[in-house]
Design a protein around this motif. Structure first.
Motif, PDB file in Angstrom:
ATOM      1  N   LEU A   4       0.827  -1.205   0.000  1.00 53.64           N
ATOM      2  CA  LEU A   4       0.000   0.000   0.000  1.00 53.64           C
ATOM      3  C   LEU A   4       0.861   1.254   0.000  1.00 53.64           C
ATOM      4  CD1 LEU A   4      -2.873   1.089   0.107  1.00 53.64           C
ATOM      5  CD2 LEU A   4      -2.794   0.900   2.592  1.00 53.64           C
ATOM      6  N   LEU A   5       1.926   1.257   0.787  1.00 52.54           N
ATOM      7  CA  LEU A   5       2.834   2.417   0.798  1.00 52.54           C
ATOM      8  C   LEU A   5       3.486   2.615  -0.569  1.00 52.54           C
ATOM      9  CD1 LEU A   5       4.583   1.942   4.274  1.00 52.54           C
ATOM     10  CD2 LEU A   5       2.973   3.744   3.625  1.00 52.54           C
TER      11      LEU A   5
ATOM     12  N   GLY B  79      -2.253  -0.091  -7.198  1.00 52.97           N
ATOM     13  CA  GLY B  79      -2.461  -1.393  -6.588  1.00 52.97           C
ATOM     14  C   GLY B  79      -3.081  -1.291  -5.213  1.00 52.97           C
ATOM     15  N   MET B  80      -3.787  -0.192  -4.969  1.00 50.50           N
ATOM     16  CA  MET B  80      -4.333   0.062  -3.624  1.00 50.50           C
ATOM     17  C   MET B  80      -5.534  -0.801  -3.304  1.00 50.50           C
ATOM     18  SD  MET B  80      -4.048   4.199  -3.483  1.00 50.50           S
ATOM     19  CE  MET B  80      -3.993   4.444  -5.235  1.00 50.50           C
TER      20      MET B  80
ATOM     21  N   SER C  56      -0.363   8.681   7.164  1.00 47.40           N
ATOM     22  CA  SER C  56      -1.290   8.027   8.091  1.00 47.40           C
ATOM     23  C   SER C  56      -0.923   6.563   8.288  1.00 47.40           C
ATOM     24  CB  SER C  56      -2.723   8.144   7.567  1.00 47.40           C
ATOM     25  OG  SER C  56      -3.113   9.498   7.434  1.00 47.40           O
ATOM     26  N   VAL C  57      -0.589   5.891   7.188  1.00 48.76           N
ATOM     27  CA  VAL C  57      -0.206   4.481   7.302  1.00 48.76           C
ATOM     28  C   VAL C  57       1.064   4.332   8.123  1.00 48.76           C
ATOM     29  CG1 VAL C  57       0.573   2.465   5.999  1.00 48.76           C
ATOM     30  CG2 VAL C  57      -1.364   3.791   5.180  1.00 48.76           C
ATOM     31  N   LEU C  58       2.052   5.205   7.888  1.00 48.57           N
ATOM     32  CA  LEU C  58       3.301   5.134   8.645  1.00 48.57           C
ATOM     33  C   LEU C  58       3.078   5.419  10.126  1.00 48.57           C
ATOM     34  CD1 LEU C  58       5.736   6.921   6.169  1.00 48.57           C
ATOM     35  CD2 LEU C  58       5.705   4.492   6.757  1.00 48.57           C
ATOM     36  N   ALA C  59       2.146   6.317  10.424  1.00 44.11           N
ATOM     37  CA  ALA C  59       1.935   6.715  11.812  1.00 44.11           C
ATOM     38  C   ALA C  59       1.108   5.706  12.599  1.00 44.11           C
ATOM     39  CB  ALA C  59       1.253   8.086  11.860  1.00 44.11           C
ATOM     40  N   VAL C  60       0.169   5.050  11.954  1.00 48.62           N
ATOM     41  CA  VAL C  60      -0.795   4.215  12.682  1.00 48.62           C
ATOM     42  C   VAL C  60      -0.504   2.734  12.546  1.00 48.62           C
ATOM     43  CG1 VAL C  60      -3.239   3.598  12.864  1.00 48.62           C
ATOM     44  CG2 VAL C  60      -2.585   5.975  12.465  1.00 48.62           C
TER      45      VAL C  60
ATOM     46  N   SER D  43       2.320   1.661  -3.557  1.00 52.39           N
ATOM     47  CA  SER D  43       1.323   2.108  -4.522  1.00 52.39           C
ATOM     48  C   SER D  43       0.979   3.585  -4.326  1.00 52.39           C
ATOM     49  CB  SER D  43       0.066   1.251  -4.402  1.00 52.39           C
ATOM     50  OG  SER D  43      -0.936   1.699  -5.275  1.00 52.39           O
ATOM     51  N   LEU D  44       0.796   3.994  -3.091  1.00 48.66           N
ATOM     52  CA  LEU D  44       0.468   5.400  -2.816  1.00 48.66           C
ATOM     53  C   LEU D  44       1.609   6.330  -3.219  1.00 48.66           C
ATOM     54  CD1 LEU D  44      -1.206   4.925   0.691  1.00 48.66           C
ATOM     55  CD2 LEU D  44      -2.345   5.775  -1.368  1.00 48.66           C
ATOM     56  N   SER D  45       2.838   5.939  -2.910  1.00 50.63           N
ATOM     57  CA  SER D  45       3.988   6.790  -3.245  1.00 50.63           C
ATOM     58  C   SER D  45       4.138   6.951  -4.756  1.00 50.63           C
ATOM     59  CB  SER D  45       5.264   6.195  -2.639  1.00 50.63           C
ATOM     60  OG  SER D  45       5.142   6.061  -1.246  1.00 50.63           O
ATOM     61  N   GLN D  46       4.049   5.853  -5.485  1.00 50.32           N
ATOM     62  CA  GLN D  46       4.170   5.937  -6.936  1.00 50.32           C
ATOM     63  C   GLN D  46       3.007   6.710  -7.552  1.00 50.32           C
ATOM     64  OE1 GLN D  46       5.005   2.146  -8.847  1.00 50.32           O
ATOM     65  NE2 GLN D  46       6.089   1.410  -7.033  1.00 50.32           N
ATOM     66  N   SER D  47       1.805   6.523  -7.022  1.00 47.19           N
ATOM     67  CA  SER D  47       0.644   7.244  -7.559  1.00 47.19           C
ATOM     68  C   SER D  47       0.799   8.739  -7.366  1.00 47.19           C
ATOM     69  CB  SER D  47      -0.638   6.756  -6.880  1.00 47.19           C
ATOM     70  OG  SER D  47      -0.884   5.400  -7.181  1.00 47.19           O
ATOM     71  N   ALA D  48       1.357   9.159  -6.222  1.00 44.76           N
ATOM     72  CA  ALA D  48       1.582  10.589  -5.994  1.00 44.76           C
ATOM     73  C   ALA D  48       2.541  11.161  -7.036  1.00 44.76           C
ATOM     74  CB  ALA D  48       2.135  10.806  -4.589  1.00 44.76           C
ATOM     75  N   LEU D  49       3.617  10.437  -7.306  1.00 42.29           N
ATOM     76  CA  LEU D  49       4.607  10.910  -8.281  1.00 42.29           C
ATOM     77  C   LEU D  49       4.016  11.003  -9.685  1.00 42.29           C
ATOM     78  CD1 LEU D  49       7.510  11.615  -9.161  1.00 42.29           C
ATOM     79  CD2 LEU D  49       7.949   9.141  -9.308  1.00 42.29           C
ATOM     80  N   PHE D  50       3.351   9.949 -10.127  1.00 39.12           N
ATOM     81  CA  PHE D  50       2.843   9.927 -11.498  1.00 39.12           C
ATOM     82  C   PHE D  50       1.643  10.858 -11.680  1.00 39.12           C
ATOM     83  CE2 PHE D  50       4.791   5.514 -11.470  1.00 39.12           C
ATOM     84  CZ  PHE D  50       5.932   5.931 -12.148  1.00 39.12           C
ATOM     85  N   SER D  51       0.911  11.143 -10.620  1.00 43.91           N
ATOM     86  CA  SER D  51      -0.163  12.139 -10.713  1.00 43.91           C
ATOM     87  C   SER D  51       0.412  13.513 -11.008  1.00 43.91           C
ATOM     88  CB  SER D  51      -0.970  12.175  -9.417  1.00 43.91           C
ATOM     89  OG  SER D  51      -1.734  11.013  -9.267  1.00 43.91           O
TER      90      SER D  51
END
Length: 822
Positions: free
Chosen positions: A98-99, A133-134, A224-228, A101-109
């Protein structure tokens, strides 16, 4: 101690749910945010930033092909990344996947929003699809909860069981919230992106704000994922708990006698199983219908914004108003989706009638979209489009859920994972084609809105017609997939068993010599006669308590008497048999069923037998057994071995996946005293049939002793009943069967105080010929029993068992509410 993404503590469950909701909102935003401004973005890229100049080669009427290619690039990227993200989840866990997918989606957006050429936009949009892949990680995280049911009957570990009930309620609460956020995200995505597009203005990157907002959502989700969420491995924890669920060295912790190594899963073996599914005619028809329908849905999703921006034959709306139309329609879809209207719709009509109707009501009415041009005001056109499009999407989502259920029902359960995966891939492939089809149609027929939507409606009608020819797969079709799993020895035994006419005659003529069940009914009838005589003044009649016990004459009960039909006297038939037919090779026979009736709890005495699972009909796997019989509370499990031994158990609890034993004080083990033989009795001698019936009634029953609570276990590697070693060196199981339902062993156990149930065998080992699970139901008709069980399924919403397999791999449950977001 930290928790994994899939198994939060109860105290931190709300925080985990909030994180998953944020990730779900981000996922749906990335899916639906591009629709309001895609046409204007393509105009900007192709025309070099001057989309208002009418002399440019591209206009809002002819931009359809470019928009379609943009949509197809994203869907193609999702298709390509599907297997990669699945392997990432299996190898690194949901949190890491999940981390990533989110990181790559931020970059490509961000890169997509800053594209200056159409080729660059296509490239970055494709990579954005590959990085998406979320959905799988969110789904598995929401559903993959460890269930630890209590094992006590009267207290004991009851507090743990109560805590597990509380955990299950919290899990259902979390899942409902995540699904609700995903549904609302369908409305939120277009509305937010349309509003953000207003802030681009005359900047160098006018369509960066919507994509920047998507990137910020991704970053917020990562933080949020990293913190929780903490990176514990839930499957390693589950494995350690399973290995420690029994004391060191106890029989319950030991493997089966002569364990067989699990087969290595390779790409070639997976492809072989997928091709096996594809060769099944019924399953292939379902998959093709699903792909055709998915293509039409994605084409309509792409064609509607093109209609809204068109100057000729369209409404010529700006991006914010397009976003408002899509947002309100999405909200209407979410309301319909979350309501119980569609569930009642599917429940009352049945699976296939509801599937046929939803296929017709989803896509085909969209042919009437150009009617909106005839309204006098823009508001009226707005309301008409919202109602039409919102209803279309709601019925489309219902179709996807129903079709997922239909596909998995068309194959044996051991092939359900391959069928669902095949369905997922074909759906993504179809959604990659649909936008381009819509773009070609809109560009070719530019300015002719009725022609455009008539052609799309024709394609939709074809998809609906394809769906209308689908019917439930015959049992023989499913059996043809399952039979290759059977060993050659088992096939030979079952063939001999089927040819042994004497067992078939037990179904035709059952010589009932007044067992307790039937005799009790006859004695009650005699008491009624006594009471009537007394009321008539016949003083010579015996009182109800003085009815003399007498040996009842043999009574013939035919197969027809075991099925409810007009003219049957229910007082003369102790039970009915549903869910099977006389040609089936059944482990249980009517004499054996009658004998078992004497040992059931009084609350279910006289209940009818309903065949829920048969190895020869439904396939040789624990997954098939649990899927077919997992909701039945009172069950008889019957086993027949290749040596003719027949034994089993009664359980008053449902067969549910668990890593620990469940307790049931009403349960018992049973066995036929003498093994079955095919050659010792004459087929034509009527006395031989009577002799065989007597042998079938001669059973031994071993009730729960109360010495331990090791009654029932359905794990992913075995099914076990009873525990506690009696003899030194024994396995301690009353009986245990491996996951392929091929072999097992039996020995004395403390739970039931039984001997070895297969005497005369080496070490109590046996090979399975057939296994059945019969539910005890008060209903006389299978349709009523199925309706009652379907209500139980809806109440419990046990989607978690369809979300994970025994190895932690995804099983995409397209029959659930998640299907619309996969």
């Amino acid at each position: 101690m930290g928790t994994s993404l899939g198994g939060p503590h109860r105290h931190g469950g709300r925080a985990h749910t909030a994180v998953l909701c944020l990730c779900a909102l981000t996922h749906t935003y990335l899916l639906f945010s591009v629709f309001p401004y895609a046409g204007y973005f393509c105009l900007y890229l192709v025309n070099g930033g001057d989309d208002a100049n009418h002399q440019q080669p591209l206009s809002v009427d002819t931009v359809g092909l470019y928009v379609g290619l943009l949509g197809s690039a994203f869907a193609a990227g999702r298709l390509l990344g599907f297997r990669a993200w699945k392997r990432a989840r299996d190898q690194f866990g949901e949190r890491t996947a999940l981390l990533g997918s989110l990181s790559q989606s931020a970059l490509f957006s961000l890169l997509f929003g800053t594209a200056k050429t159409f080729v660059a936009a296509i490239f970055w949009r494709f990579l954005l699809g590959c990085s998406n892949g979320m959905s799988g990680s969110i789904k598995r995280a929401a559903m993959n909860r460890i269930r630890k049911p209590g094992t006590s009957i009267n207290g004991g570990e009851g507090s743990e069981g109560a805590a597990d009930d509380e955990e299950e309620e919290e899990e259902e609460w979390a899942i409902s919230w995540i699904l609700a956020v995903m549904s609302l995200g369908v409305a939120f995505g277009p509305a937010a992106s349309a509003w953000m597009s207003l802030y681009g203005g005359d900047s160098a990157h006018p369509y960066l704000p919507p994509n920047l907002f998507g990137a910020l959502l991704c970053v917020a989700s990562v933080v949020s994922v990293l913190a929780v969420v903490h990176p514990d491995d839930v499957r390693r924890e589950l494995k350690s708990k399973e290995s420690s669920s029994s004391p060191e060295g106890s029989g319950e912790a030991r493997p089966l006698v002569q364990p067989k190594q699990p087969p290595t899963i390779t790409l070639a073996s997976q492809l072989e199983r997928i091709m096996t599914v594809w060769k099944a005619r019924s399953t292939r028809s379902h998959l093709l219908a699903y792909a055709f329908f998915s293509c039409c849905v994605s084409a309509i999703d792409e064609a509607l914004p093109l209609f809204l921006i068109a100057r000729t034959g369209g409404l010529q709306l700006p991006a914010p108003q397009i976003g408002l139309v899509l947002a309100v329609a999405g909200a209407l879809t979410a309301m319909l989706n979350q309501s119980s209207i569609f569930k009642l719709f599917a429940e009352n009509l049945g699976l296939y009638p509801a599937l046929h109707l939803s296929s017709a009501l989803a896509n085909v009415p969209m042919v009437l979209l150009p009617v909106s041009l005839a309204f006098a005001t823009l508001g009226a056109s707005f309301g008409y489009i919202v109602l039409l499009f919102g209803t279309f999407r709601a019925f489309a989502f219902l179709y996807f859920q129903l079709m997922g259920n239909a596909v998995t029902r068309s194959v044996p359960v051991q092939y359900a994972a391959e069928a669902s995966r095949f369905m997922m891939v074909s759906g993504l492939a179809a959604r990659a084609v649909g936008p381009s089809v819509a773009g070609v149609i809109a560009t070719t027929l530019a300015g002719h809105s009725w022609a455009i939507w008539m052609l799309i409606g024709l394609l939709s009608a074809g998809a609906a017609a394809f769906t209308f020819v689908l019917r439930e797969a015959a049992a023989g079709s499913r059996r043809s997939l399952a039979m290759p799993e059977l060993s050659q020895r088992r096939k030979i035994y079952l063939s001999q068993r089927q040819r042994a006419r004497i067992f078939a005659q037990l179904w035709e003529v059952h010589y009932d010599h007044g067992s307790k069940t039937t005799g009790a009914k006859w004695r009650r009838a005699a008491r009624k006669v006594v009471a009537v005589n007394r009321m008539a003044g016949d003083t010579s009649a015996h009182s109800g308590d003085d009815v003399p016990e007498r040996k009842l004459p043999p009574k013939k009960i035919s197969w027809a008497d075991r099925t409810l039909r007009p003219g049957i006297d229910v007082d003369e038939v102790p039970f009915f048999i549903i869910g099977t037919k006389r040609s089936d090779v059944s482990v249980l026979t009517p004499p054996l069923m009658d004998a078992l009736q004497d040992h059931f709890p009084s609350s279910i005495t006289g209940f009818n037998y309903w065949m829920k699972f048969s190895l020869t009909r439904d396939g040789a796997s624990l997954e098939a057994l649990e899927s077919k019989a997992g909701y039945a509370k009172h069950t008889i499990l019957a086993i027949e071995t290749l040596d003719g031994h027949v034994f089993g158990c009664y359980m008053g609890r449902a067969w549910e996946w668990s890593s620990r034993y469940a307790a049931d004080g009403t349960s018992f083990l049973w066995r036929l005293k003498s093994p079955r033989s095919f050659d010792s009795l004459s087929v034509d001698d009527e006395s031989s049939v009577e002799e065989r019936a007597k042998a079938e009634e001669d059973i031994e029953v071993y009730n729960w002793t109360g010495k331990n609570y090791l009654c029932q276990l359905l794990a992913h590697d075995k099914l076990a009943v009873g525990g506690g070693s009696v003899d030194k060196g024994s396995d301690g199981f009353g009986f245990v069967i491996n996951e392929q339902l091929e072999r097992g062993s039996s020995c004395p156990c403390e739970t039931y105080g039984n001997p070895c149930l297969v005497p005369g065998t080496e070490g109590g080992q046996f090979e399975v010929a057939n296994i059945e699970v019969w539910a005890l139901t008060p209903f006389c008709f299978e349709a009523d029993a199925e309706r009652s069980e379907r209500n139980v399924r809806l109440r419990e919403q046990s989607v978690s068992q369809m979300a994970t397999s025994k190895k932690g791999a995804d099983i995409y449950s397209t029959s659930s509410e998640w299907s619309q977001f996969m």
